[in-house]
Design a protein around this motif. Structure first.
Motif, PDB file in Angstrom:
ATOM      1  N   GLU A 168       1.069  -1.071   0.249  1.00 38.10           N
ATOM      2  CA  GLU A 168       0.344   0.314  -0.146  1.00 38.10           C
ATOM      3  C   GLU A 168       0.774   1.225  -0.041  1.00 38.10           C
ATOM      4  O   GLU A 168       0.608   2.198  -0.263  1.00 38.10           O
ATOM      5  CB  GLU A 168      -1.125   0.273   1.090  1.00 38.10           C
ATOM      6  N   LYS A 171       2.628   1.679  -3.513  1.00 38.58           N
ATOM      7  CA  LYS A 171       1.667   2.009  -4.806  1.00 38.58           C
ATOM      8  C   LYS A 171       1.539   3.656  -4.345  1.00 38.58           C
ATOM      9  O   LYS A 171       0.861   4.190  -5.562  1.00 38.58           O
ATOM     10  CB  LYS A 171       0.252   1.264  -4.347  1.00 38.58           C
ATOM     11  N   HIS A 174       4.696   5.212  -5.669  1.00 39.15           N
ATOM     12  CA  HIS A 174       6.131   5.699  -6.869  1.00 39.15           C
ATOM     13  C   HIS A 174       5.324   6.879  -8.202  1.00 39.15           C
ATOM     14  O   HIS A 174       6.603   6.435  -8.686  1.00 39.15           O
ATOM     15  CB  HIS A 174       5.412   3.644  -7.208  1.00 39.15           C
ATOM     16  N   HIS A 208       1.360  -5.917  -8.845  1.00 38.72           N
ATOM     17  CA  HIS A 208       1.154  -5.438  -7.502  1.00 38.72           C
ATOM     18  C   HIS A 208       1.733  -4.200  -8.885  1.00 38.72           C
ATOM     19  O   HIS A 208       0.892  -2.769  -8.410  1.00 38.72           O
ATOM     20  CB  HIS A 208       0.801  -4.730  -6.702  1.00 38.72           C
ATOM     21  N   ILE A 210       3.679  -2.431  -8.917  1.00 41.62           N
ATOM     22  CA  ILE A 210       4.954  -1.071  -8.779  1.00 41.62           C
ATOM     23  C   ILE A 210       5.531  -0.207  -9.254  1.00 41.62           C
ATOM     24  O   ILE A 210       6.122  -1.267  -9.605  1.00 41.62           O
ATOM     25  CB  ILE A 210       4.617  -1.308  -7.013  1.00 41.62           C
TER      26      ILE A 210
END
Length: 375
Positions: A168, A171, A174, A208, A210
């Motif tokens: 979390e 994300k 980034h 995910h 990222i």
């Protein structure tokens, strides 16, 4: 044909005292940059006990946190994420660097750590906002660049990849900062365990979506040694590191390391950790690229958002101005803002009327001149 050839002059080589030509531009830029000095801001994020402070002190051979007070268990349960900023001036071979280290004590320590990332994100946005305000002001020559150029994100060695709080936080960071993932306290893992954890972290990052810091591609004209170094840096991500400020004597050589009952772990030994690779990347090879990506990508995205918001706000004010000027409030309750907007609208209308009158006079003058010519 060069300047010297055109004038039949024997051309000195760049670097000679009598050389005249634009080939000296890199030297001029170098001298100016060295005189002005450089700024670099590094943010470290990770829960307490992962050795963030020790690693920073090891990287820059300093003692930034000698006055830090370690909170007890009760304080940690109620502690929220804070921002702690340390600045120091480093000089090496006449080159001055103003280093700012932004630490985040309390990150992930509270029982409810769902919003630990907010403080980090807000700090990065605040620095962007301050730089945008200074850049838009009058005193642009003396802008202090406090934007975060790199974020070392510390991942605990215990576990099987990224935790939910890591995912979390990364994300939300980034698209605002260059994230460099770091496996802390790598001496608690064996070689195969380090390799397996790295593969799992990279898989989680890809799953995910990222975006971590991407090393730029080497130019084809770079020497083989630099290209090999670049390949080793890319293969080492995420960096598995060990930090220590203790000097130990091993085989007659004094090294920084950690003494265990079964032996000594050397911080700068490439067989023990990626410390040297991380330090070379931050200081020697990619510091300027980290600053360029911050300027050209992350800050430009923030700047575009600010300009878009200002444009929309101005458009809404113009719409409100037109609406209020046509249909004034029926109850007669004018606020100070309404009065100023109406005054501005009247000024704009007067200017438009004056411009229209000037255009009519200009047309009449041109028509009279044409008649005189015809006569």
């Amino acid at each position: 044909m060069t300047f010297s050839q055109a004038w039949n002059i024997k051309a000195p080589k760049p670097g000679d005292r009598d050389y005249i030509g634009f080939a000296t531009l890199p030297e001029q830029i170098h001298r100016k940059s060295v005189k002005r000095g450089f700024d670099f801001t590094l943010m470290v994020i990770g829960e307490s006990g992962l050795g963030k402070s020790t690693l920073v002190n090891s990287l820059f051979l300093s003692d930034l946190y000698k006055d830090r007070i370690i909170p007890d268990v009760q304080d940690k349960m109620e502690q929220t994420t804070k921002i702690e900023k340390k600045t120091m001036d480093i000089e090496e071979r006449g080159v001055k660097l103003r280093l700012t280290v932004v630490d985040t004590p309390g990150f992930g320590d509270a029982l409810n750590s769902e919003e630990s990332w907010k403080v980090c994100v807000n700090y990065i946005d605040d620095q962007f906002r301050q730089y945008f305000t200074d850049e838009s002001g009058l005193n642009r020559k003396n802008i202090q660049d406090n934007r975060v150029h790199c974020c070392l994100y510390f991942i605990p060695p215990y576990g099987h990849g990224l935790r939910q709080i890591d995912i979390e936080t990364m994300k939300r960071l980034h698209q605002k900062v260059n994230i460099v993932p770091v496996i802390a306290k790598a001496d608690t893992l064996t070689g195969p365990e380090v390799w397996k954890l790295k593969q799992r972290i990279l898989a989680d990052i890809e799953e995910h979506q990222i975006q971590i810091y991407q090393f730029p591609e080497c130019d084809s004209d770079e020497d083989e040694e630099f290209q090999q170094q670049d390949r080793e840096l890319k293969a080492a991500v995420p960096f598995s590191v060990i930090g220590s400020n203790t000097v130990i004597e091993v085989g007659g050589t004094r090294v920084r390391g950690r003494q265990y009952p079964w032996g000594v772990v050397e911080v700068e030994n490439p067989k023990h950790s990626d410390f040297n690779k991380l330090r070379n990347m931050l200081i020697t090879t990619h510091m300027q690229d980290l600053k360029d990506v911050t300027e050209d990508v992350h800050y430009e995205n923030f700047r575009a958002q600010c300009i878009s918001q200002l444009s929309h706000q101005a458009q809404r004010e113009r719409s409100k101005l037109k609406r209020d000027s046509v249909i004034p409030p029926s109850d007669g309750n004018f606020t100070e803002t309404d009065r100023l907007l109406l005054q501005k609208d009247e000024e704009i209308r007067r200017m438009q009327d004056m411009l229209a009158q000037m255009q009519e006079k200009l047309k009449a003058t041109n028509h009279s001149n044409d008649n005189i010519v015809n006569i």
